[in-house]
Design a protein around this motif. Structure first.
Motif: not given
Length: 412
Positions: A238-250
């Motif tokens: 619904s909002s890109p700033l309320i979400n999960s994201y994967k970092c470089k180290d997994g």
């Protein structure tokens, strides 16, 4: 400092199994109540359900049972015999609170329903954990938090990644919610009793608890178009700033920026994409929602360039709400959990050390409650029966008649 416990002097009789109702009684015990756990001669099935989760179920080390039964006494009574029922009634006569999760039909059959008990003990507070509530065709259907809370309560399905399989529920999650709700109701009823001398009946269902825990989204669903209804995919939130994201180290992190327009600038600066600020696709929450998939992909590309520790430094400096998505292993090693007494060590008789989670409700003056190990099956039968006025000879005879049971080892 006054260290007197909040519920000193309150007497609780618990006739329950597994997690929800026992967790309620454990909280009452931690707050000072004298809790007598009434078990069948075979014992609470919660003593052995840890075998489903590959944890010890021995008397010397039983962490899943310990978690919800610390600080209690245990007495074994066969309530299906007249003398066993008589002993139970004597316990209830001396109790302020009766906690149970026995199905309503069974309680009525055994003369333990509220209307019957109210006639015998008008000051008794009855706290009842239900699966699906008091009414409807499913009022006596078997219910666990996996089924009544997670599945039917609308927790499992909406929270899965769209197009994938349902989440694996965490055992006891819904039970603990319901248990704390029941604890709150019991404390309110104790206040009523202190003023009027009269008891009360409090019911909490796992199904209602699941729906209640999702109340904001249940209310919102009426207004959502089909494409916006949950489950959703994290690639188009619904909002890109309320979400999960994967970092470089997994490592995965969760971002929760509820005030999009206010924090867009510091967020874009933190990820090194100030060009997004003036982009008409993303310059306010309405535009960003309409182009959520595109903006999410941009953010994911940036997050994937750095390890979590780098983002931890940047997002803290920008005062953004975010967190590492932790595993239970991470929690066991989280200083924040230990420094705030969320966790505590427990030392078993066999020399092993375990970890238990403390109640999230804290009292300044009472301090951290003392932790006494969960009782072995029937460990307090003799002492409780003597307190009720039974002689040693009567106790021995009742054991021979299998109306009560003493301390024994539960077979698995």
């Amino acid at each position: 400092m006054d260290t007197k416990k909040i519920l000193d002097g309150v007497k609780v009789a618990e006739l329950s199994t597994f997690v929800a109702a026992p967790s309620c009684a454990r909280t009452l015990a931690e707050w000072g109540a004298d809790v007598i756990k009434i078990e069948s001669l075979k014992g609470d099935a919660g003593r052995v359900f840890g075998q489903n989760y590959k944890t010890p179920t021995e008397e010397e080390e039983n962490p899943l049972f310990e978690t919800n039964n610390a600080n209690k006494k245990s007495i074994c009574i066969n309530i299906k015999t007249p003398k066993g029922k008589e002993a139970l009634y004597k316990i209830l006569e001396k109790s302020d609170v009766f906690v149970t999760n026995v199905r309503s039909a069974s309680l009525k059959k055994e003369g333990l329903d509220y209307e019957t008990l109210k006639q015998k003990f008008p000051g008794l507070i009855c706290g009842h954990i239900l699966g699906y509530g008091e009414n409807g065709k499913d009022r006596d259907k078997a219910g666990f938090d996996y089924t009544a809370y997670f599945a039917r309560g609308g927790v499992m399905g909406p929270l899965m990644e769209k197009g994938s399989s349902p989440i694996n529920p965490a055992v006891g999650f819904g039970d603990n919610q319901a248990g704390l709700f029941l604890t709150a109701g019991i404390c309110a009823a104790l206040y009523k009793k202190a003023k009027t001398g009269m008891g009360e009946r409090i019911t909490v269902s796992l199904y209602h608890t699941g729906v209640y825990d999702s109340d904001l989204m249940v209310a919102a669903t009426k207004y959502l178009s089909d494409k916006d209804k949950w489950p959703m995919t994290r690639t188009a939130p619904s909002s890109p700033l309320i979400n999960s994201y994967k970092c470089k180290d997994g490592i995965w992190l969760e971002i929760c920026i509820q005030e999009y327009n206010r924090y867009l600038v510091p967020f874009c600066k933190a990820i090194g994409r100030e060009d997004l600020i003036a982009n008409e696709k993303f310059d306010n929450v309405t535009h960003a929602s309409a182009h959520a998939q595109e903006m999410t992909a941009i953010i994911q590309d940036e997050i994937a360039k750095k390890d979590f520790n780098d983002w931890n430094t940047r997002f803290r400096a920008a005062d953004l709400a975010f967190e590492k998505i932790q595993s239970w292993d991470d929690i066991l090693n989280d200083p924040q959990a230990w420094e705030n007494d969320i966790l505590r060590e427990i030392h078993y008789e066999n020399g092993h050390t375990g970890v238990l989670v403390n109640s999230p409700i804290k009292f300044q003056d009472m301090g951290l409650p003392e932790l006494k190990p969960a009782p072995r099956l029937g460990a307090d039968t003799d002492a409780v029966m003597k307190d009720l006025g039974y002689s040693e000879e009567e106790i021995t005879q009742l054991k021979l008649e299998k109306s009560i049971g003493g301390m024994q080892r539960l077979k698995v």
